[in-house]
Design an enzyme around this catalytic site. Structure first.
Site, PDB file in Angstrom:
ATOM      1  N   ASP A   1      -9.084  -6.774  -3.702  1.00  0.00           N
ATOM      2  CA  ASP A   1      -8.671  -5.442  -3.256  1.00  0.00           C
ATOM      3  C   ASP A   1      -9.376  -4.398  -4.125  1.00  0.00           C
ATOM      4  OD1 ASP A   1      -7.386  -3.099  -2.551  1.00  0.00           O
ATOM      5  OD2 ASP A   1      -5.350  -3.862  -2.832  1.00  0.00           O
TER       6      ASP A   1
ATOM      7  N   SER B   1       0.834  -1.202   0.000  1.00  0.00           N
ATOM      8  CA  SER B   1       0.000   0.000   0.000  1.00  0.00           C
ATOM      9  C   SER B   1       0.875   1.261   0.000  1.00  0.00           C
ATOM     10  CB  SER B   1      -0.940  -0.057   1.208  1.00  0.00           C
ATOM     11  OG  SER B   1      -1.943   0.898   1.107  1.00  0.00           O
TER      12      SER B   1
ATOM     13  N   HIS C   1      -7.940  -5.375   0.443  1.00  0.00           N
ATOM     14  CA  HIS C   1      -6.657  -4.667   0.499  1.00  0.00           C
ATOM     15  C   HIS C   1      -5.772  -5.214   1.619  1.00  0.00           C
ATOM     16  CE1 HIS C   1      -3.973  -1.350  -0.336  1.00  0.00           C
ATOM     17  NE2 HIS C   1      -4.047  -0.897   0.885  1.00  0.00           N
TER      18      HIS C   1
END
Lengths: 202, 396
Positions: free
Chosen positions: B336, B157, B369
């Site tokens: 995600d 991320s 995610h």
């Protein structure tokens, strides 16, 4: 080494950039890296095979060939390879076009459906061919677009593809004068090395 | 608390504070005259200093990536599933460095630190820091540790964005760049969620324009809301159905339940918490608001919003990678929706266009995610295989 790879590697220039579509466990790219100092990338969809590639230090992109090669720049590779996979893709013609766009030259290998054994299977047994080499039943086979050597020759003519070398071998990848004399009848595997034909020369 | 330390844990770890006196000029033009970085390391640096791996944390992460601070800890570090002896980032072979980024609130200099110029909290005056600034500060940390080149820089991320920046800004200092659940820049939808989070914080009456410490309060409600909305974007629809759809009551079929488990077994016909998912989000938000600094949260979301390495290259990300010299591994996760696989593939395409060596895996995972933080078997296997190869490289 796989016998078809033995034949293919002769056409790869040392230090060239190679894209292998359906690269499997990365054996070919590994061989070419170690013996021809190529810079290679493989495309593969199968998780386990991808892991084998990573273990060999082979770069691999998880990608479905049926979705094309849109993420690759035109003419960004010296050679684009497609071994024993042509018959398993949804649109072989479009994939070959994409290969010609991305690569300066291309190598395709496929099982020759015009081989006498396949013909005999249909002619005498009245069934789709099943062999050790192609062990699937008609309903579960990944091979959905079989063609013959003659078909592919026609295809190359129609698509303005310049065949640099055509090699036809038996299932042990042995070459012989007899097979060369009757390629569509006797060969089990066809190996084509080709590039885009000249403009206006269909 | 762990009754005993698992064998594959790095064990009890102790963070260390590194002070830096050399001023750091930030992308905004502002200057941090001096700063501290809170750092944890696991494993041993080898003789030729070639086995170091840098871990870059995401939005709410910190330096505590693995192990325990004491036997009283309820949980290990945030990426303990991946770091430890015998784990993908194997501390028997690698020297792992993990730090709290500037602007954070876990010990490194940030809004909750004292501004040497004023003698009081930075608070809202702490300069906006960017991914680029973090990477510069991380490079100084590498200098301090005597690490000329990282065997790998790894992050997911916002952490993956730092990895990307490393490969662009310090091409000679990275052998392998491993980016997980990452995008080349935020989309309008991503920024929109961040803005909702920021508005919840700044709109809290206890925010006091960021000077809440002076009033002896924290914008608890605002932080809670910010975390709740963030948390929704980290999970997938399927993960929520699974998590909150145990279906013990009237609907037996989990597939029909859609994650609608009730908290008290019946509807309240009021506006209190009825469903498990509400209760869960309240709990997550509440816990977060007690530990995370609101000003830091604002800064972290801005760093995300501003990230776009293509901005210096006419919007062409592939040009940004022109000088990159490392090999790349990128991983996306099927559910995600914050940074969907297609966003990660944009980076892969740019790297291919730049002629770089890149591997990419699209992992089937239900966890959204958050999957990059979780022990998804295929993902863990791929990390192990890849890093094993890195290990062989740095050992030979």
């Amino acid at each position: 080494m796989r016998a078809d790879l033995e034949i293919i590697q002769k056409w790869i220039k040392p230090g060239s950039r190679v894209l292998d579509l359906g690269c499997g466990d990365g054996s070919l790219l590994g061989y070419l890296r170690d013996n021809k100092q190529t810079i290679g990338i493989g495309l593969e969809i199968d998780d386990t095979k991808i892991d084998s590639c990573l273990g060999k230090g082979i770069d691999v992109i998880q990608q479905d060939l049926n979705k094309g090669l849109g993420n690759f720049v035109s003419q960004s590779f010296d050679t684009v390879l497609l071994t024993q996979t042509l018959q398993a893709v949804h649109y072989p013609d479009m994939l070959v076009e994409e290969m010609l766009r991305v690569g300066k030259n291309c190598i395709v290998t496929f099982p020759n459906f015009g081989n006498w054994k396949s013909r005999a299977h249909i002619a005498f047994k009245g069934r789709m061919p099943v062999s050790d080499f192609m062990p699937y039943q008609w309903y579960d086979t990944p091979n959905i677009h079989f063609c013959t050597v003659r078909d592919f020759d026609d295809f190359c003519r129609h698509k303005n593809i310049n065949v640099i070398t055509r090699t036809v071998v038996d299932n042990k990848h042995r070459d012989s004068a007899v097979i060369r004399a009757f390629p569509n009848l006797l060969s089990e595997i066809a190996i084509y090395h080709f590039s885009r034909g000249q403009q206006g020369n269909p | 608390m762990p009754d005993f330390l698992p064998e594959n844990s790095v064990g009890i770890v102790k963070p260390e504070l590194f002070h830096f006196d050399e001023p750091l000029t930030l992308r905004s033009g502002k200057v941090l005259k001096s700063y501290d970085l809170m750092v944890e390391t696991y494993g041993e640096l080898n003789a030729d200093r070639s086995n170091a791996i840098l871990i870059c944390h995401a939005l709410s992460g910190d330096h505590h990536a693995a192990g325990y601070h004491s036997m009283a800890d309820k949980k290990p570090g945030w990426w303990d599933v991946c770091i430890g002896p015998g784990k993908p980032i194997d501390t028997r072979h690698f020297f792992v460095v993990s730090l709290n980024n500037l602007g954070g609130c876990a010990g490194s200099t940030g809004p909750a630190s004292i501004n040497p110029d004023t003698g009081t909290w930075y608070g809202p005056d702490f300069p906006v820091v960017t991914v680029r600034d973090w990477v510069h500060s991380q490079a100084r940390l590498a200098d301090r540790l005597g690490i000329q080149q990282w065997a790998a820089v790894v992050g997911g991320s916002l952490g993956g964005m730092q990895v990307m920046r490393w490969s662009i800004s310090y091409p000679e200092r990275v052998r392998h760049a491993i980016m997980l659940a990452v995008a080349p820049k935020l989309s309008a939808q991503n920024i929109a969620f961040n803005e909702v989070a920021r508005q919840s914080i700044t709109g809290d009456p206890d925010f006091h324009a960021g000077r809440y410490r002076d009033h002896g309060v924290i914008p608890k409600k605002g932080l809670m809301l910010a975390r709740m909305v963030g948390h929704i974007t980290y999970l997938s629809d399927s993960a929520m159905r699974e998590k909150f759809g145990k279906a013990t009551q009237e609907i037996k079929e989990a597939s029909l339940n859609l994650g609608r488990d009730l908290r008290a077994g019946k509807l309240s016909f009021g506006f209190d918490v009825d469903f498990q998912v509400e209760s869960y989000l309240h709990y997550q938000g509440e816990r977060f608001s007690e530990t995370f600094d609101a000003n830091s949260y604002l800064l972290m979301t801005k760093a995300l919003d501003y990230f776009d390495p293509s901005v210096d290259y006419d919007g062409d990300l592939s040009k940004a990678f022109a000088n990159s010299n490392c090999r790349f591994l990128l991983v996306s996760y099927s559910t995600d929706w914050r940074f969907p696989p297609a966003r990660t593939q944009e980076i892969v395409t740019a790297l291919l266009k730049a002629g770089k060596q890149v591997s990419y895996l699209d992992i089937e995972a239900d966890e959204g995610h958050d999957a990059f933080l979780l022990p998804v078997p295929r993902y863990m296997q791929a990390m192990t295989t890849y890093l094993n190869r890195v290990k062989q490289e740095v050992q030979s």
